[in-house]
Design a protein around this motif. Structure first.
Motif, PDB file in Angstrom:
ATOM      1  N   TYR A  68       0.942  -1.453   0.404  1.00 46.34           N
ATOM      2  CA  TYR A  68       0.004  -0.151  -0.026  1.00 46.34           C
ATOM      3  C   TYR A  68       0.880   1.400   0.146  1.00 46.34           C
ATOM      4  O   TYR A  68       0.677   1.774  -0.826  1.00 46.34           O
ATOM      5  N   LEU A  69       2.647   1.300   0.824  1.00 42.28           N
ATOM      6  CA  LEU A  69       2.892   2.460   0.954  1.00 42.28           C
ATOM      7  C   LEU A  69       3.489   2.699   0.024  1.00 42.28           C
ATOM      8  O   LEU A  69       3.874   3.871  -0.905  1.00 42.28           O
ATOM      9  N   ILE A  70       4.065   1.948  -0.810  1.00 43.39           N
ATOM     10  CA  ILE A  70       4.688   1.773  -2.074  1.00 43.39           C
ATOM     11  C   ILE A  70       3.637   2.411  -3.386  1.00 43.39           C
ATOM     12  O   ILE A  70       4.333   3.038  -4.462  1.00 43.39           O
ATOM     13  N   GLY A 100       9.745  10.936   7.216  1.00 46.55           N
ATOM     14  CA  GLY A 100       8.785   9.120   6.873  1.00 46.55           C
ATOM     15  C   GLY A 100       9.492   8.636   6.727  1.00 46.55           C
ATOM     16  O   GLY A 100      11.028   8.538   5.682  1.00 46.55           O
ATOM     17  N   PRO A 101       8.549   7.656   6.025  1.00 44.68           N
ATOM     18  CA  PRO A 101       7.184   7.636   5.564  1.00 44.68           C
ATOM     19  C   PRO A 101       5.979   7.574   6.448  1.00 44.68           C
ATOM     20  O   PRO A 101       6.674   6.665   8.161  1.00 44.68           O
ATOM     21  N   ALA A 102       5.293   8.831   6.695  1.00 40.70           N
ATOM     22  CA  ALA A 102       4.576   9.156   8.162  1.00 40.70           C
ATOM     23  C   ALA A 102       3.279   8.758   7.908  1.00 40.70           C
ATOM     24  O   ALA A 102       2.323   9.832   7.413  1.00 40.70           O
ATOM     25  N   PRO A 112       2.784  11.138  -0.468  1.00 39.55           N
ATOM     26  CA  PRO A 112       1.521  11.087   0.038  1.00 39.55           C
ATOM     27  C   PRO A 112       2.295  10.104   1.750  1.00 39.55           C
ATOM     28  O   PRO A 112       3.148   9.341   1.072  1.00 39.55           O
ATOM     29  N   GLY A 113       2.381  10.977   2.428  1.00 40.28           N
ATOM     30  CA  GLY A 113       3.481  10.120   3.796  1.00 40.28           C
ATOM     31  C   GLY A 113       5.141  10.611   4.032  1.00 40.28           C
ATOM     32  O   GLY A 113       5.508  11.213   5.415  1.00 40.28           O
ATOM     33  N   THR A 155      -4.130  10.782   4.417  1.00 40.71           N
ATOM     34  CA  THR A 155      -3.131  10.363   3.389  1.00 40.71           C
ATOM     35  C   THR A 155      -3.539   9.324   3.563  1.00 40.71           C
ATOM     36  O   THR A 155      -2.937   8.730   2.170  1.00 40.71           O
ATOM     37  N   HIS A 156      -3.539   8.256   3.693  1.00 39.89           N
ATOM     38  CA  HIS A 156      -3.850   6.585   3.873  1.00 39.89           C
ATOM     39  C   HIS A 156      -4.611   5.815   4.309  1.00 39.89           C
ATOM     40  O   HIS A 156      -4.738   5.236   5.311  1.00 39.89           O
ATOM     41  N   PRO A 157      -5.958   6.459   4.187  1.00 33.84           N
ATOM     42  CA  PRO A 157      -7.805   6.010   4.689  1.00 33.84           C
ATOM     43  C   PRO A 157      -7.404   4.798   5.028  1.00 33.84           C
ATOM     44  O   PRO A 157      -8.016   3.830   5.656  1.00 33.84           O
TER      45      PRO A 157
END
Length: 432
Positions: A271-273, A315-317, A304-305, A322-324
């Protein structure tokens, strides 16, 4: 975690997105399909985490590490975290805490917050030196390191997962009633470097190729040469810490200022990537959890993040805005109750935080001791760290906050048990 003015990311990061997209044939189609699959799976996974809460975090006994079955091992890998019980004798762990209290009382120690110090800029006290060299601590680190592998079983020169190294860090003695706002959900071990550094990016290549289900957070191949720090950020580990970790020095339960984690490293990595390549569609679709709410977009520099602060990147934060899909409000799970001598480890990519409030009655105290394997770059760092130890100054990754030489209670070479000499860089030849 974030101090000072945050500014938009430089325009060159839009070019970075486009460069990544151009490097993968059919990138837009691949990641759009992967994004849709991921969002559908995340709802069930996050609901499970929110329902099971602390029970979702694996707990094992130190004495059982060598006999854990495949199901338990897979669960630890999936969650990216584990509590290992009874690594060090409880009485010995408690005695270390009492010695640390004496040390911070008798020396001009720098700590935070300034008006009631609880997080200390000390690296070489005798309890820290003894703990890092403890045979069980090193054995636990060795076991954690061996959760990694190289795809295909290849042998990589200079890499030995069974030779743990001692990365010197600090400690905390957190007092009840204190408020901590400096450690919201975040990931350590590199910021924008995850995308910008080509070797680091290779750790997530299956995700960027759209094959997110094949991603392996424990593949050591690209990690060995990944640069987690490109901008000289203070307090940024330049070594590969397979797992971050701490050794409990007190009884600490959920709600008492303990660690929180998002316990699914596979899911959060994917998800983060992928998140920087998608934007919300400002149209009739209102369900943020629906793939139809999102569109592929690589036209801007926003990751985002990731936040710019001067010439550095934080970050990533992730946060709920930003990451719902992470549903962090209910999926950041506090680790189970620990007793002195227990250790907690979490994967270097895992989203983690520290509870804002400490509602308990006693202190919440830990020594930060990560699991660090022997690699060429890690060994080179440990050689430099050894010199810092001999001089009594902060290790290379940390800003200079004064010397501990001459402090009462500082550790010496004689305090390093035989098991820990190699881990500390003694009796070891480092390749030039």
């Amino acid at each position: 975690m974030m101090h000072g003015e945050l500014i938009p990311l430089p325009a060159r990061f839009a070019e970075l997105k486009q460069q990544i997209a151009a490097s993968v044939p059919g990138f837009e189609h691949r990641v759009t399909q992967a994004w849709g699959e991921l969002l559908k799976e995340m709802k069930g996974r996050t609901d499970e985490i929110a329902t099971r809460k602390t029970d979702v975090i694996p707990q094992v006994r130190f004495d059982d590490l060598q006999t854990l079955n495949a199901e338990v091992l897979e669960n630890i890998r999936r969650r990216g975290c584990v509590v290992i019980r009874n690594v060090v004798d409880e009485a010995e762990s408690q005695s270390w805490k009492e010695d640390l209290k004496t040390i911070v009382a008798e020396n001009p120690v720098i700590g935070m917050p300034e008006d009631q110090k609880q997080f200390f800029m000390l690296y070489w006290t005798k309890p820290q030196v003894l703990a890092r060299a403890h045979p069980n601590v090193l054995a636990a680190s060795k076991w954690m390191n061996n959760l990694y592998h190289v795809k295909g079983g290849a042998v990589v020169d200079g890499v030995d997962l069974s030779t743990p190294l001692s990365y010197a860090d600090r400690f905390r003695i957190r007092l009840p009633g204190s408020q901590w706002h400096v450690h919201p959900p975040h990931v350590d071990g590199g910021s924008i470097e995850r995308w910008e550094d080509e070797s680091f990016r290779q750790c997530f290549i299956d995700i960027l190729n759209g094959r997110w289900k094949e991603h392996d957070p424990y593949d050591l191949g690209a990690r060995i040469n990944a640069r987690t720090t490109l901008y000289g950020k203070p307090n940024q580990a330049s070594v590969f810490r397979a797992f971050q970790g701490w050794l409990a020095l007190s009884n600490t339960s959920p709600g008492e200022g303990t660690l929180q984690v998002f316990p699914d490293v596979f899911l959060s990595n994917a998800y983060l990537i992928l998140r920087p390549f998608f934007k919300p569609i400002a149209e009739a679709v209102t369900d943020v959890f629906s793939p139809a709410f999102w569109k592929f977009d690589i036209s801007d520099a926003d990751f985002p993040g990731i936040y710019a602060q001067g010439d550095l990147f934080l970050g990533p934060a992730p946060n709920p805005f930003t990451h719902p899909h992470l549903q962090l409000e209910k999926t950041m799970i506090s680790v189970p109750t620990v007793r002195p001598g227990d250790m907690v480890f979490w994967h270097c990519d895992l989203i983690h935080a520290v509870e804002t409030e400490h509602k308990g009655e006693g202190d919440s105290s830990v020594l930060y001791i990560p699991a660090v394997p022997h690699t060429p770059s890690n060994a080179a760092y440990i050689a430099k760290q050894k010199e810092s130890f001999l001089q009594g100054i902060p290790p290379p990754d940390y800003p200079f906050t004064g010397s501990e030489a001459g402090f009462k209670g500082v550790g010496t070479i004689q305090d390093i048990l035989p098991f820990g000499r190699t881990a500390m860089g003694f009796d070891v030849e480092v390749a030039a």
